[in-house]
Design an enzyme around this catalytic site. Structure first.
Site, PDB file in Angstrom:
ATOM      1  N   ARG A 159     -62.187  12.297   6.982  1.00  0.00           N
ATOM      2  CA  ARG A 159     -63.309  11.986   6.736  1.00  0.00           C
ATOM      3  C   ARG A 159     -63.713  10.763   7.773  1.00  0.00           C
ATOM      4  O   ARG A 159     -62.812   9.858   7.626  1.00  0.00           O
ATOM      5  CB  ARG A 159     -63.728  11.970   5.366  1.00  0.00           C
ATOM      6  CG  ARG A 159     -63.915  13.055   4.883  1.00  0.00           C
ATOM      7  CD  ARG A 159     -64.257  12.944   3.175  1.00  0.00           C
ATOM      8  NE  ARG A 159     -65.806  13.037   2.988  1.00  0.00           N
ATOM      9  CZ  ARG A 159     -66.489  12.306   2.561  1.00  0.00           C
ATOM     10  NH1 ARG A 159     -66.121  11.059   2.077  1.00  0.00           N
ATOM     11  NH2 ARG A 159     -67.621  12.318   2.297  1.00  0.00           N
TER      12      ARG A 159
ATOM     13  N   LYS B 174     -59.990  11.763   2.215  1.00  0.00           N
ATOM     14  CA  LYS B 174     -61.021  10.408   2.411  1.00  0.00           C
ATOM     15  C   LYS B 174     -60.019   9.087   2.179  1.00  0.00           C
ATOM     16  O   LYS B 174     -59.231   9.095   1.166  1.00  0.00           O
ATOM     17  CB  LYS B 174     -61.835  10.417   1.092  1.00  0.00           C
ATOM     18  CG  LYS B 174     -62.635   9.280   1.212  1.00  0.00           C
ATOM     19  CD  LYS B 174     -63.564   9.230  -0.022  1.00  0.00           C
ATOM     20  CE  LYS B 174     -64.413   7.916  -0.290  1.00  0.00           C
ATOM     21  NZ  LYS B 174     -65.475   8.267  -1.390  1.00  0.00           N
TER      22      LYS B 174
ATOM     23  N   ASP C 289     -75.540   7.678   4.545  1.00  0.00           N
ATOM     24  CA  ASP C 289     -75.026   8.722   3.607  1.00  0.00           C
ATOM     25  C   ASP C 289     -76.004   9.539   2.887  1.00  0.00           C
ATOM     26  O   ASP C 289     -76.369   9.506   2.005  1.00  0.00           O
ATOM     27  CB  ASP C 289     -74.609   7.564   2.405  1.00  0.00           C
ATOM     28  CG  ASP C 289     -73.784   8.333   1.283  1.00  0.00           C
ATOM     29  OD1 ASP C 289     -73.266   9.540   1.676  1.00  0.00           O
ATOM     30  OD2 ASP C 289     -73.494   7.802   0.062  1.00  0.00           O
TER      31      ASP C 289
ATOM     32  N   ASN D 164     -62.589  12.100  -3.673  1.00  0.00           N
ATOM     33  CA  ASN D 164     -61.963  10.926  -4.592  1.00  0.00           C
ATOM     34  C   ASN D 164     -60.771  11.848  -5.300  1.00  0.00           C
ATOM     35  O   ASN D 164     -61.095  11.647  -6.331  1.00  0.00           O
ATOM     36  CB  ASN D 164     -62.978  10.181  -5.305  1.00  0.00           C
ATOM     37  CG  ASN D 164     -64.051   9.498  -4.767  1.00  0.00           C
ATOM     38  OD1 ASN D 164     -63.720   9.191  -3.479  1.00  0.00           O
ATOM     39  ND2 ASN D 164     -65.235   9.666  -4.948  1.00  0.00           N
TER      40      ASN D 164
ATOM     41  N   HIS E 156     -82.053   4.530   1.534  1.00  0.00           N
ATOM     42  CA  HIS E 156     -81.040   3.909   0.386  1.00  0.00           C
ATOM     43  C   HIS E 156     -81.951   2.913  -0.406  1.00  0.00           C
ATOM     44  O   HIS E 156     -81.128   1.942  -0.438  1.00  0.00           O
ATOM     45  CB  HIS E 156     -79.958   3.385   1.237  1.00  0.00           C
ATOM     46  CG  HIS E 156     -78.468   3.858   0.490  1.00  0.00           C
ATOM     47  ND1 HIS E 156     -78.579   3.432  -0.826  1.00  0.00           N
ATOM     48  CD2 HIS E 156     -77.753   4.341   0.942  1.00  0.00           C
ATOM     49  CE1 HIS E 156     -77.281   3.857  -1.326  1.00  0.00           C
ATOM     50  NE2 HIS E 156     -76.786   4.401  -0.078  1.00  0.00           N
TER      51      HIS E 156
ATOM     52  N   TRP F  21     -74.804  -2.055  -0.869  1.00  0.00           N
ATOM     53  CA  TRP F  21     -75.208  -1.138  -2.110  1.00  0.00           C
ATOM     54  C   TRP F  21     -76.415  -1.255  -2.449  1.00  0.00           C
ATOM     55  O   TRP F  21     -76.880  -0.633  -3.659  1.00  0.00           O
ATOM     56  CB  TRP F  21     -73.974  -1.255  -3.145  1.00  0.00           C
ATOM     57  CG  TRP F  21     -72.636  -0.700  -2.778  1.00  0.00           C
ATOM     58  CD1 TRP F  21     -72.182   0.110  -1.604  1.00  0.00           C
ATOM     59  CD2 TRP F  21     -71.351  -0.851  -3.493  1.00  0.00           C
ATOM     60  NE1 TRP F  21     -70.874   0.622  -1.660  1.00  0.00           N
ATOM     61  CE2 TRP F  21     -70.376  -0.070  -2.780  1.00  0.00           C
ATOM     62  CE3 TRP F  21     -71.006  -1.229  -5.009  1.00  0.00           C
ATOM     63  CZ2 TRP F  21     -69.209   0.097  -3.470  1.00  0.00           C
ATOM     64  CZ3 TRP F  21     -69.651  -1.071  -5.052  1.00  0.00           C
ATOM     65  CH2 TRP F  21     -68.688  -0.611  -4.487  1.00  0.00           C
TER      66      TRP F  21
ATOM     67  N   GLU G 271     -64.381   3.099   0.142  1.00  0.00           N
ATOM     68  CA  GLU G 271     -64.830   2.744  -1.140  1.00  0.00           C
ATOM     69  C   GLU G 271     -63.668   2.547  -1.872  1.00  0.00           C
ATOM     70  O   GLU G 271     -63.699   3.068  -3.019  1.00  0.00           O
ATOM     71  CB  GLU G 271     -65.780   4.362  -1.546  1.00  0.00           C
ATOM     72  CG  GLU G 271     -66.891   4.303  -0.902  1.00  0.00           C
ATOM     73  CD  GLU G 271     -67.901   5.445  -1.209  1.00  0.00           C
ATOM     74  OE1 GLU G 271     -68.959   4.969  -1.335  1.00  0.00           O
ATOM     75  OE2 GLU G 271     -67.213   6.424  -1.671  1.00  0.00           O
TER      76      GLU G 271
ATOM     77  N   GLU H  24     -77.950  14.740  -4.199  1.00  0.00           N
ATOM     78  CA  GLU H  24     -77.645  13.517  -4.741  1.00  0.00           C
ATOM     79  C   GLU H  24     -78.735  12.379  -4.437  1.00  0.00           C
ATOM     80  O   GLU H  24     -79.116  11.538  -5.258  1.00  0.00           O
ATOM     81  CB  GLU H  24     -76.472  12.617  -3.985  1.00  0.00           C
ATOM     82  CG  GLU H  24     -76.014  11.350  -4.416  1.00  0.00           C
ATOM     83  CD  GLU H  24     -74.663  10.933  -3.635  1.00  0.00           C
ATOM     84  OE1 GLU H  24     -74.747   9.601  -3.896  1.00  0.00           O
ATOM     85  OE2 GLU H  24     -74.259  11.757  -3.017  1.00  0.00           O
TER      86      GLU H  24
END
Length: 707
Positions: A331, A294, A371, A217, A527, A550, A298, A399
């Site tokens: 990516r 990227k 992810d 990012n 997730h 999400w 997102e 993460e």
């Protein structure tokens, strides 16, 4: 000549002669039971990299035996001879034909007898190959595996073995759990931390040869003249260790940084801006590696903002770097709000573009289609893109696996992906063979992982998290190594060679990833973490107005009938993205691996598992098993106190206590929540929940400090 390390260098590398705070990583060079005296070294070449090789040997010799090394050009009485194919000494010992196929990074370690004396030769085509060979030689000594006679020839499986740092220019790290960034951008280029060289040295010791310094990012500012001078300072420190610097770039940089009206990849002004920027970068950093991108994911900008494709964007950048031998890692992690199953989106976006990318573009694909989950099937893109170079992206930073609080040795996760058979070119078409060039030769092969490194004294926040940095490096070099081999090496170098310590700790490590899966998301669940920070369970996902993909309920689909995401031919049909026979296996609940059952199927609560239990009961037993395993890790670790230093013993003990409590938190939250749908009792012979669901739903953690 006597090769002396000055005090500053010795302290910089050793950090401390006595402290066992984890700062030395796996390069402690503890005295070996089998002492090999290599204090007399022959070398008749001099480059910055060979200087590092000599320095490493001197640090190790001092630590092993208390001796400095003596380096000379003559081979008389020398115990160790090092050099490249250009060395006269090496040429007199090893025929030129033996260097064929070694490439730039491969090396030979060989025992020779000369004048009745036995010596070890470490040789390569290049000086960096020699350095890699030196680290291999020292690893053999550290692990008591140096045989009387050595005959080793090694080359890496991948050309580019790269760490991706998600470090921001303000010093924070996205998904970083080991303190702030190593890179002190406000101090660079004038102030250089000794840890920069420590970082390069640790990477070189496991063969990592590339690094992306900044977050995917990306801020456009990283390409400014001011920041490029800072990047140059780091590149100069890393260069003798064979590490090339790469940068993540923001696709809107021409507009944001260059002041152009847009960043359309087909706009001639935009093309010129990137060409000029590439020329500027390579004039400052001649061996710059390339860009990681990227885009259109997102909310980040990309070529699709202008009606262009990923190929249009990647090729424009690739053309700019082509004259300098640079590469673009583009990516494939792309998904947008859509009615389509998120697990299918990368495949749907990239498959139509197969064969349209320049040869210096590599598509960087996360190991799984969602992810970095504790368990996912491999991404169906692997093998599907027959004409396009592909590389795996793993996540070392935890993460989704308990941050730096949980012990989770990830070599089994990495191996699970690399050893997966895609069947894209028939049986045996593993992800490893597709990406390493075995089945599909490409200009360059690569493998990447998101780093877990920060400014914490022990580098990674958890002493055992260091093993995942180490394991990635070793597997990037040789993906045929086993998780057990890597754990064995790492334990012996990092803690102790005593088998009473090594064997039980190795058992903990090898069981740890599966334990995490069991107490978090067994049987293919995925997730169902807390929103945003991803620490702890939140299967109820009660964030108002958030995007469905999400939210945990998007993935688990719990209802009165059952649990799991229907990705079969009667559901989202994600199974169709895999080759036969996988698509048929995954499509059939009776043939689908039970470890992925709820990933591909919505399974009734009373569905009979292979062991005869109902799906609901199996879910209960899996969660309980994870809790009991972690408690077992704690008990085992308690018995390890006599074998290691008190500081690291206590540090790990306190982390295991947190992990044990977190495992119960996960078990209780998930079972109590899913029970509201199943309406079934929790099996009486497992530990009943100690929390109440309403209380668990009230837990809201402030994780801002983890950025």
């Amino acid at each position: 000549m006597k090769y002396i390390i000055n005090t500053f260098i010795f302290v910089m590398f050793s950090f401390s002669l006595f402290a066992e705070d984890g700062s030395k990583l796996w390069l402690r060079y503890a005295p070996s039971e089998t002492v090999y005296d290599f204090s007399r070294v022959t070398i008749d070449e001099n480059t910055p990299t060979l200087e590092k090789a000599l320095k490493e040997l001197s640090i190790a010799s001092q630590s092993f035996t208390g001796k400095d090394i003596e380096a000379s050009k003559a081979t008389d009485n020398s115990s160790l001879i090092i050099g490249t194919v250009k060395s006269k000494n090496i040429a007199s010992i090893i025929p030129a034909k033996d260097f064929r196929g070694l490439g730039n990074d491969g090396y030979i370690i060989q025992t020779i007898n000369k004048g009745g004396k036995q010596s070890t030769v470490i040789a390569s085509n290049t000086d960096i190959g020699v350095l890699y060979g030196v680290f291999h030689f020292l690893r053999l000594i550290q692990t008591n595996q140096l045989p009387e006679s050595v005959n080793i020839k090694e080359t890496p499986k991948y050309d580019v073995r790269i760490l991706n740092h998600w470090d921001n220019l303000d010093g924070t790290i996205e998904r970083g759990y080991a303190g702030y960034s190593l890179w002190k951008w406000n101090e660079l280029p004038n102030t250089l931390s000794p840890r920069y060289e420590g970082y390069a040295r640790a990477n070189a010791s496991v063969g990592i040869n590339a690094t992306v310094l900044n977050n995917v990012n990306a801020s456009p500012q990283i390409l400014s003249k001011e920041y490029l001078s800072k990047v140059k300072a780091l590149a100069e420190i890393f260069r003798p260790y064979g590490i090339k610097v790469y940068l993540a770039v923001n696709f809107s940089s021409p507009k944001e940084l260059g002041g152009l009206p847009d960043s359309d990849p087909l706009n001639k002004e935009v093309i010129k801006w990137w060409n000029d920027k590439a020329k500027e970068i390579y004039s400052i950093i001649p061996d710059f590696g390339g860009f990681l991108v990227k885009a259109n994911s997102e909310g980040l900008p990309g070529p699709q903002d202008y009606g262009r494709t990923h190929a249009d964007g990647a090729n424009m950048l690739a053309d700019a770097l082509k004259p300098y031998n640079g590469i673009i890692m583009w990516r494939a992690f792309v998904y947008n709000p859509s009615s389509e199953d998120r697990a299918k989106q990368a495949y749907l976006e990239f498959m139509p573009l197969d064969g349209q990318f320049r040869d210096n573009v590599i598509i960087q694909i996360k190991n799984g289609p969602i992810d970095f989950q504790p368990r996912e099937p491999f991404s169906p893109l692997f093998g599907a893109m027959q004409k396009t170079p592909e590389m795996v992206e793993f996540q070392i930073t935890q993460e989704y696996l308990g941050f730096s609080n949980h012990l989770a040795y990830l070599a089994p996760l990495f191996k699970e992906t690399l050893d997966s058979d895609t069947y894209s070119n028939g049986k045996g078409s593993t992800v490893a063979k597709i990406t390493d060039g075995t089945l599909r030769p490409h200009q360059r092969t690569a493998i990447a992982a998101v780093a877990n490194i920060g400014e914490d004294t022990n580098w990674c926040g958890h002493h055992f998290a260091q093993s995942n940095w180490y394991a990635f490096g070793r597997l990037a070099w040789d993906h045929q190594l086993t998780s057990e081999q890597i754990a064995d090496e790492w334990i012996k170098m990092t803690f102790s060679k005593d088998k009473n310590f090594v064997n039980p700790v190795k058992d903990i490590m090898l069981a740890s990833r599966e334990a995490v899966v069991d107490y978090m998301m067994p049987m293919g669940l995925h997730h169902i973490f807390a929103f945003g920070h991803h620490y702890g369970p939140e299967p109820w996902g009660d964030v108002p107005n958030a995007r469905p993909d999400w939210m945990p309920w998007y993935y688990h689909n719990a209802d009165s009938i059952g649990l799991g995401f229907n990705r079969t031919s009667t559901g989202s049909n994600a199974v169709s993205q895999y080759f036969s026979p996988l698509k048929e296996i995954y499509n059939d609940p009776s043939r689908c691996p039970e470890s992925l059952l709820l990933w591909f199927h919505h399974i009734p609560w009373n569905y009979k598992m292979k062991n005869g239990r109902s799906m609901w009961d199996e879910l209960c037993y899996k969660y309980d098993s994870g809790v009991q395993q972690v408690r077992g890790f704690r008990k085992t670790w308690e018995q390890m106190q006599p074998y290691i230093d008190e500081q690291r013993f206590s540090d790990v003990k306190s982390k295991l206590e947190i992990q044990s409590k977190d495992a119960v938190w996960w078990k209780d939250a998930c079972l109590l929540y899913f029970q509201t749908f199943s309406k079934r009792p929790i099996a009486s012979d497992i530990e009943l929940p100690i929390h109440k669901l309403d209380d668990l739903k009230k837990i809201k953690l402030d994780m801002k400090h983890h950025n």
